[in-house]
Write a protein that holds these residues in place. Structure first.
Motif, PDB file in Angstrom:
ATOM      1  N   ARG A  31     -97.866  -7.921   2.385  1.00 27.77           N
ATOM      2  CA  ARG A  31     -97.528  -7.376   3.693  1.00 27.77           C
ATOM      3  C   ARG A  31     -96.242  -6.560   3.631  1.00 27.77           C
ATOM      4  O   ARG A  31     -96.049  -5.620   4.399  1.00 27.77           O
ATOM      5  CB  ARG A  31     -97.353  -8.540   4.678  1.00 27.77           C
ATOM      6  CG  ARG A  31     -97.453  -8.085   6.081  1.00 27.77           C
ATOM      7  CD  ARG A  31     -98.168  -9.057   6.961  1.00 27.77           C
ATOM      8  NE  ARG A  31     -98.220  -8.485   8.297  1.00 27.77           N
ATOM      9  CZ  ARG A  31     -97.266  -8.660   9.189  1.00 27.77           C
ATOM     10  NH1 ARG A  31     -96.235  -9.428   8.932  1.00 27.77           N
ATOM     11  NH2 ARG A  31     -97.359  -8.077  10.367  1.00 27.77           N
ATOM     12  N   LEU A 181     -86.846 -24.328   3.931  1.00 26.48           N
ATOM     13  CA  LEU A 181     -87.230 -22.935   3.772  1.00 26.48           C
ATOM     14  C   LEU A 181     -86.217 -22.086   3.041  1.00 26.48           C
ATOM     15  O   LEU A 181     -86.178 -20.884   3.194  1.00 26.48           O
ATOM     16  CB  LEU A 181     -87.472 -22.305   5.156  1.00 26.48           C
ATOM     17  CG  LEU A 181     -88.806 -22.702   5.776  1.00 26.48           C
ATOM     18  CD1 LEU A 181     -88.809 -22.394   7.257  1.00 26.48           C
ATOM     19  CD2 LEU A 181     -89.944 -21.964   5.099  1.00 26.48           C
TER      20      LEU A 181
ATOM     21  N   GLY B  42     -93.419 -13.357  10.745  1.00 30.23           N
ATOM     22  CA  GLY B  42     -94.544 -12.807   9.985  1.00 30.23           C
ATOM     23  C   GLY B  42     -94.525 -13.170   8.512  1.00 30.23           C
ATOM     24  O   GLY B  42     -95.310 -12.647   7.725  1.00 30.23           O
ATOM     25  N   SER B  43     -93.628 -14.077   8.122  1.00 36.20           N
ATOM     26  CA  SER B  43     -93.556 -14.417   6.701  1.00 36.20           C
ATOM     27  C   SER B  43     -93.398 -15.914   6.451  1.00 36.20           C
ATOM     28  O   SER B  43     -92.937 -16.315   5.385  1.00 36.20           O
ATOM     29  CB  SER B  43     -92.401 -13.646   6.044  1.00 36.20           C
ATOM     30  OG  SER B  43     -91.207 -13.926   6.728  1.00 36.20           O
ATOM     31  N   GLY B  44     -93.765 -16.721   7.435  1.00 35.09           N
ATOM     32  CA  GLY B  44     -93.796 -18.167   7.190  1.00 35.09           C
ATOM     33  C   GLY B  44     -92.466 -18.872   7.330  1.00 35.09           C
ATOM     34  O   GLY B  44     -92.334 -20.032   6.959  1.00 35.09           O
ATOM     35  N   GLU B  45     -91.457 -18.203   7.874  1.00 31.47           N
ATOM     36  CA  GLU B  45     -90.137 -18.834   7.911  1.00 31.47           C
ATOM     37  C   GLU B  45     -89.777 -19.452   9.247  1.00 31.47           C
ATOM     38  O   GLU B  45     -88.808 -20.181   9.347  1.00 31.47           O
ATOM     39  CB  GLU B  45     -89.062 -17.814   7.528  1.00 31.47           C
ATOM     40  CG  GLU B  45     -89.190 -17.395   6.089  1.00 31.47           C
ATOM     41  CD  GLU B  45     -88.054 -16.490   5.653  1.00 31.47           C
ATOM     42  OE1 GLU B  45     -86.910 -16.767   6.030  1.00 31.47           O
ATOM     43  OE2 GLU B  45     -88.331 -15.514   4.954  1.00 31.47           O
ATOM     44  N   LEU B  62     -99.922 -16.394   7.837  1.00 30.92           N
ATOM     45  CA  LEU B  62    -100.125 -16.341   6.388  1.00 30.92           C
ATOM     46  C   LEU B  62    -101.537 -16.771   6.009  1.00 30.92           C
ATOM     47  O   LEU B  62    -101.770 -17.247   4.901  1.00 30.92           O
ATOM     48  CB  LEU B  62     -99.112 -17.253   5.673  1.00 30.92           C
ATOM     49  CG  LEU B  62     -97.652 -16.848   5.804  1.00 30.92           C
ATOM     50  CD1 LEU B  62     -96.769 -17.793   5.005  1.00 30.92           C
ATOM     51  CD2 LEU B  62     -97.431 -15.424   5.321  1.00 30.92           C
TER      52      LEU B  62
END
Lengths: 282, 164
Positions: A31, A181, B42-45, B62
């Protein structure tokens, strides 16, 4: 989305094909604009890639096993706590539900959380193509950032880990910008055989995020072997560590900071290991 | 490439044809109007797009749509029966754990996954269990209070951890 290896092989032969399992790394990279392959194959339904097997002196973790399943597994918790601790620090609960150990290995990030434990445990990766199987030590499989020895016609099917390493203490610590994370700034995995008198009979160390791949340093292990696990000895080893690592500056930390922390993580061995009552069963 | 999909969404069987390249978050929002599944990083965070797949928390930003095939999906819209809030939703309201509400669906579904794994988490375990969800206005104290409320006085009658 093939459901068996038999169904996978013909798809793998198509040109410009890429495989992924959990997607937590690959889909983010795609992406962010690093190209779109013609065909993206998801491996999460492959039955052959699921589960953890006890093979006596070794454990086989199949490549598509999620981090959450690894954390829940009693063999991993009791026999391979160095790996369990690393997986616990990886991502967040939903990321651990989705991401797989095979994906973490194949991403070959210098910061891959499972990699330092797999290096000290001397794990072997199992690769399979339509016609052949082969195994490689993890250190030979990972070539550099994002680079592995996998061939286009192969997939990683699992990782073999010796279950009874000749070490009675296991340690893992990660320094990141936040608890969840966080991509590691520096991490350290250690296996230590400590005598009842506190002497380091043998030791294996591996650092993450301080070089293009996981860093092992026999010269640091040599400083520690045969000596007491005490702060003055660890200080000497920390100096040797700072010479052995080759970190870079990036958005998370400077090279100097990483060098400092890579050494400092050794000091913690005296705090965490010497006082720990935990001695692993043989 | 078009693919045919069949899965369960909030208890209802779904069959549709769609582009294989689409993400689950886009399918849920655009085709079903289930805008409770938020997209932020948009990136899983950040966890704003958390959904439950077979009862496990996953990030809809994701996932590609094909990954839903044959599975059971629960979004925030499917959590209550339409008359009564789910006990976790109720506890969030009572504890004041909702301010702008953007992160709330993800936090509530994340809580349900946490309680499935560990029905009696302590405050530290609650923090760890929700560590994949970011909130930037309520503050985490009240969110932890809300989860603690569910743990200390479990509601009778409703399924604490629905699969969808």
């Amino acid at each position: 989305m093939p459901e068996s290896l038999e169904a996978l092989w013909p798809a793998l032969e198509e040109p410009d094909t890429m495989v992924y399992a959990g997607g937590t790394d690959v889909l983010v990279r795609l992406r962010s604009g690093s190209g779109q392959p013609q065909q993206l194959i998801c491996l999460e339904r492959l039955r052959e890639l699921q589960g953890i097997e006890d093979h006596g002196d070794r454990v086989l973790i199949k490549a598509g096993t999620s981090h959450a399943r690894i954390l829940d597994d009693p063999i991993i918790q009791t026999r391979l706590p160095v790996l369990a601790r690393a997986v616990k620090s990886l991502g967040s609960p939903p990321i651990r539900n989705m991401g797989t150990i095979g994906g973490n290995i194949c991403s070959a990030s210098p910061a891959g959380d499972t990699l330092p434990p797999l290096y000290v445990l001397q794990a072997e990766v199992a690769l399979r193509s339509r016609t052949a199987d082969r195994r490689l030590p993890i250190g030979d499989f990972i070539k550099g950032p994002g680079q592995t020895a996998i061939r286009p016609d192969e997939i990683l099917t699992g990782i073999w880990i010796p279950k009874n390493p000749e070490f009675n203490r296991q340690h893992y610590e990660k320094v990141g910008q936040r608890k969840a994370l966080a991509i590691s700034i520096v991490s350290l995995a250690a296996l230590i055989e400590l005598t009842p008198a506190g002497m380091i009979e043998d030791i294996r160390l591996a650092w993450g995020s301080v070089g293009p791949t996981v860093v092992t340093a026999p010269e640091v292990e040599a400083v520690l072997r045969g000596r007491p696990l005490r702060l003055e000895v660890l200080k000497e080893a920390a100096e040797a560590t700072r010479r052995a690592v080759s970190p870079i500056d990036d958005i998370r930390a400077t090279a100097d900071y990483r060098r400092e922390v890579a050494g400092n993580l050794l000091y913690r061995l005296s705090l965490r290991v010497e006082t720990s009552p935990e001695i692993l069963p043989r | 490439m078009k693919i045919r999909l069949s899965f369960r969404l909030n208890g209802n069987p779904i069959e549709l044809e769609t582009d294989a390249e689409r993400r689950v978050v886009d399918l849920l929002r655009e085709d079903f109007g289930f805008t409770g599944t938020k997209e932020a990083c948009g990136s899983g965070e950040c966890g704003a797009c958390t959904i439950l797949v077979e009862g496990e928390s996953r990030l809809a930003c994701l996932m590609r749509v094909g990954q839903l095939e044959g599975r059971s999906v629960l979004t925030i819209e499917g959590l209550s029966d339409g008359k009564h809030l789910h006990p976790v939703q109720q506890a969030f309201v009572e504890a004041g754990a909702v301010q702008c509400g953007f992160c709330t669906p993800g936090l509530i579904l994340g809580t349900i996954d946490l309680l499935r794994r560990n029905p009696r988490p302590d405050r530290e375990e609650i923090r760890e269990g929700l560590s994949g969800n970011l909130c930037r206005c309520t503050g985490f104290q009240k969110i932890v209070d809300a989860v603690e409320k569910v743990v200390s006085s479990p509601a009778e009658g409703s399924d604490p951890c629905p699969v969808g």
